[in-house]
Design an enzyme around this catalytic site. Structure first.
Site, PDB file in Angstrom:
ATOM      1  N   ASP A 137      34.074  47.035  42.198  1.00  0.00           N
ATOM      2  CA  ASP A 137      35.183  45.855  42.438  1.00  0.00           C
ATOM      3  C   ASP A 137      36.153  45.846  41.613  1.00  0.00           C
ATOM      4  OD1 ASP A 137      35.237  43.231  44.368  1.00  0.00           O
ATOM      5  OD2 ASP A 137      35.186  42.548  42.244  1.00  0.00           O
ATOM      6  N   GLU A 163      37.882  49.877  44.063  1.00  0.00           N
ATOM      7  CA  GLU A 163      38.718  48.865  44.656  1.00  0.00           C
ATOM      8  C   GLU A 163      39.803  48.715  43.478  1.00  0.00           C
ATOM      9  OE1 GLU A 163      39.355  44.572  46.468  1.00  0.00           O
ATOM     10  OE2 GLU A 163      38.276  44.933  44.322  1.00  0.00           O
TER      11      GLU A 163
HETATM   12  C1  NOJ Z   1      37.346  42.176  45.659  1.00  0.00           C
HETATM   13  C2  NOJ Z   1      36.361  41.682  46.672  1.00  0.00           C
HETATM   14  O1  NOJ Z   1      36.238  42.533  47.760  1.00  0.00           O
HETATM   15  C3  NOJ Z   1      36.280  40.437  47.093  1.00  0.00           C
HETATM   16  O2  NOJ Z   1      35.569  39.960  47.964  1.00  0.00           O
HETATM   17  C4  NOJ Z   1      36.118  39.250  45.685  1.00  0.00           C
HETATM   18  O3  NOJ Z   1      36.279  38.285  46.072  1.00  0.00           O
HETATM   19  C5  NOJ Z   1      36.908  39.733  44.791  1.00  0.00           C
HETATM   20  N1  NOJ Z   1      36.871  41.335  44.503  1.00  0.00           N
HETATM   21  C6  NOJ Z   1      36.444  39.285  43.450  1.00  0.00           C
HETATM   22  O4  NOJ Z   1      35.271  39.862  43.000  1.00  0.00           O
END
Ligand code: NOJ
Length: 513
Positions: free
Chosen positions: A199, A254
């Site tokens: 993440d 991500e």
């Molecule tokens: C990215 C995640 O995909 C999302 O769902 C989340 O709210 C944020 N990061 C914070 O962790």
């Protein structure tokens, strides 16, 4: 040496709350296991499970209170082990979602850190002095209308949270925190998971001194701006840890920076992330020239550094692409051909194989602070009122038309979008060109994009018509239609003419055009 599995894989994102229930309003790990047949039949190589860890669910699991346990809502660690074993038996790899930038404010680490300024865990988070009416810098939070800082009355300091106040940022400059997080990685890799989706990677390192964001971007969440040198050694250490395990474990990060050039840096010199999500294409409109530019950017930024691309059109954070592209089934089908034939690893989001639109969620049922409920609606498995969940009213409303747009009904119809996804996955598996071949964009008239994929004499050509007018791409050479988004002409010689909204995957009849 053959390329690692994650280069030729198609990964399917499972959002556990909404994938499949086992009698309750919220999906479970057992529910997922009971539906692995669907994923095996579809032909996916791997699943990525969004967080199922213990959590108060302020951000639906992206606020983790225990990285090494399953939230009772979803089941138990034993349920996880069974799911992993069953998936592996079917040849499906399993990635889990790791949230290393922040914990929940209920995580014992933060509870301890917050208790006093002298707490041994104080420095595991990011604290700053100041006065209660003046945050330490101008960083804006995400999903909040205000600063990325919360004043803590008890200890009289601010703590940083790039996301919700319930998601305090961890301090990756603290070696003990790093050791604890490496322990989490080991816990799951030893348990047998094949890798992690990581993440908000770009937030991990923080610039020393935490300087203000420049005035021209004030108000943009800091999480989308943080992109500093400090993150890269963190990733290199993690990469060494992953590579010390046998069996090609991988990290897909991500990297939420809307520039492919910036994303490219997170592959390092092949010693950071194995894969990184590249979101500019997800934010592109359904338009040929926009898509051509996005594909050109990927070629220009990733090929020279030998970084393997990823492609994603939908996930749990964005409106589903069918809805974004205007709701047309033909476009959703054309998008499937696009996504599954580009060079790189495609990521499917649960339900896109059904051509789902976002659910319409009335104001009194909205629950997500980021307004992302529509794309998180439960998957309809059958046409019955409970859609295979055992309850008629799950945690979010059903997506539109679930009485007919559900797994059972679409599976019974050879011409459905579900069968199109399956045909495309099969075509990928059978073609070296689609899995690993080069990609060359071809000159095409306005409104269409076409590219050629080649590997060892295996040739595919893909042409996508983004418009509702017919177009002729001026085909040279002999090609046969392998998959058409509308099923028309499959097995026949290709003419180069595309009907409105048509997308074609063509197979070369000779090794040269
Ligand atoms: C990215 C995640 O995909 C999302 O769902 C989340 O709210 C944020 N990061 C914070 O962790």
């Amino acid at each position: 040496m053959s390329p690692p599995w994650w280069k030729s894989a198609v990964v399917y994102q499972v959002y556990p709350r909404s994938f499949a229930g086992s009698g309750g309003a919220i999906g479970t790990l057992d529910g997922i296991r009971a539906r692995l047949d669907h994923l095996e039949w579809l032909g996916v190589d791997a699943i990525w499970l969004s967080p199922f860890f213990r959590s108060p669910m302020a951000d639906f699991g992206y606020d983790v209170a225990d990285y090494c346990d399953v939230d009772p809502l979803f089941g138990t660690l034993d349920d996880f082990d069974r799911l992993l074993a069953d998936a592996h038996r079917r040849g499906i790899r399993v990635l889990i979602d790791w949230v290393p930038n922040h914990t929940s404010d209920q995580h014992p680490w933060f509870v301890e850190a917050r208790a006093s300024r002298d707490s041994p865990k104080r420095d595991w988070y990011v604290w700053r002095d100041g006065s209660p009416d003046q945050p330490p810098n101008n960083w804006a939070g995400t999903f909040v209308d205000g600063p990325a800082w919360t004043w803590d009355d008890v200890t009289g300091q601010w703590y940083l949270h790039c996301f919700l106040p319930q998601q305090p940022d961890l301090n990756w400059a603290n070696p003990e925190l790093v050791g604890a997080m490496h322990g989490v990685v080991r816990f799951w890799l030893e348990r047998g998971v094949d890798g992690f989706r990581v993440d908000v990677v770009q937030c991990l390192g923080k610039q020393p001194g935490l300087p203000d964001d420049p005035p021209e971007v004030v108000g943009i969440p800091h999480s989308a701006l943080n992109d500093c040198a400090e993150t890269h050694p963190i990733l290199r250490d993690l990469r060494r840890l992953f590579d010390s395990f046998p069996g090609e474990r991988m990290m897909v990060g991500e990297v939420y920076l809307l520039s492919t050039a910036r994303v490219a840096k997170y592959y390092g010199a092949g010693d950071e992330l194995h894969l990184a999500f590249n979101f500019p294409p997800l934010h592109a409109p359904w338009d040929a020239s926009a898509w051509r530019r996005r594909i050109e950017r990927v070629i220009a930024e990733l090929e020279p550094i030998d970084a393997w691309p990823t492609w994603v059109l939908s996930n749990h954070d964005n409106r589903r692409h069918r809805s974004r592209y205007g709701g047309s089934e033909a476009r959703a089908r054309a998008a499937a051909v696009l996504l599954l034939t580009l060079r790189g690893t495609p990521f499917l989001y649960q339900g896109e194989e059904l051509g789902l639109d976002d659910a319409i969620v009335p104001p009194d049922r909205r629950v997500d602070p980021g307004g992302r409920d529509g794309c998180r609606a439960p998957i309809p498995w059958t046409g019955a009122p409970d859609h295979g969940w055992g309850v008629d009213d799950p945690w979010l409303p059903w997506p539109p038309d679930s009485s007919s747009r559900n797994v059972d009904d679409l599976r019974a119809d050879d011409g459905s979008i579900l069968h199109l996804y399956r045909r495309l996955l099969r075509a990928r598996h059978e073609s070296a060109a689609l899995q690993s071949g080069s990609l060359r964009l071809l000159p095409t008239p306005d409104g269409a994009v076409a590219w050629e994929r080649v590997a060892d004499g295996d040739r595919r050509l893909v042409a996508v018509n983004f418009t509702d007018a017919a177009v002729d791409i001026g085909l040279t050479g002999e090609w046969v239609v392998e998959v058409a988004n509308d099923g028309r002409g499959e097995g026949e010689r290709a003419t180069g003419r595309l009907a409105p909204d048509q997308a074609l995957l063509l197979r070369g009849l000779s090794s040269r055009a």
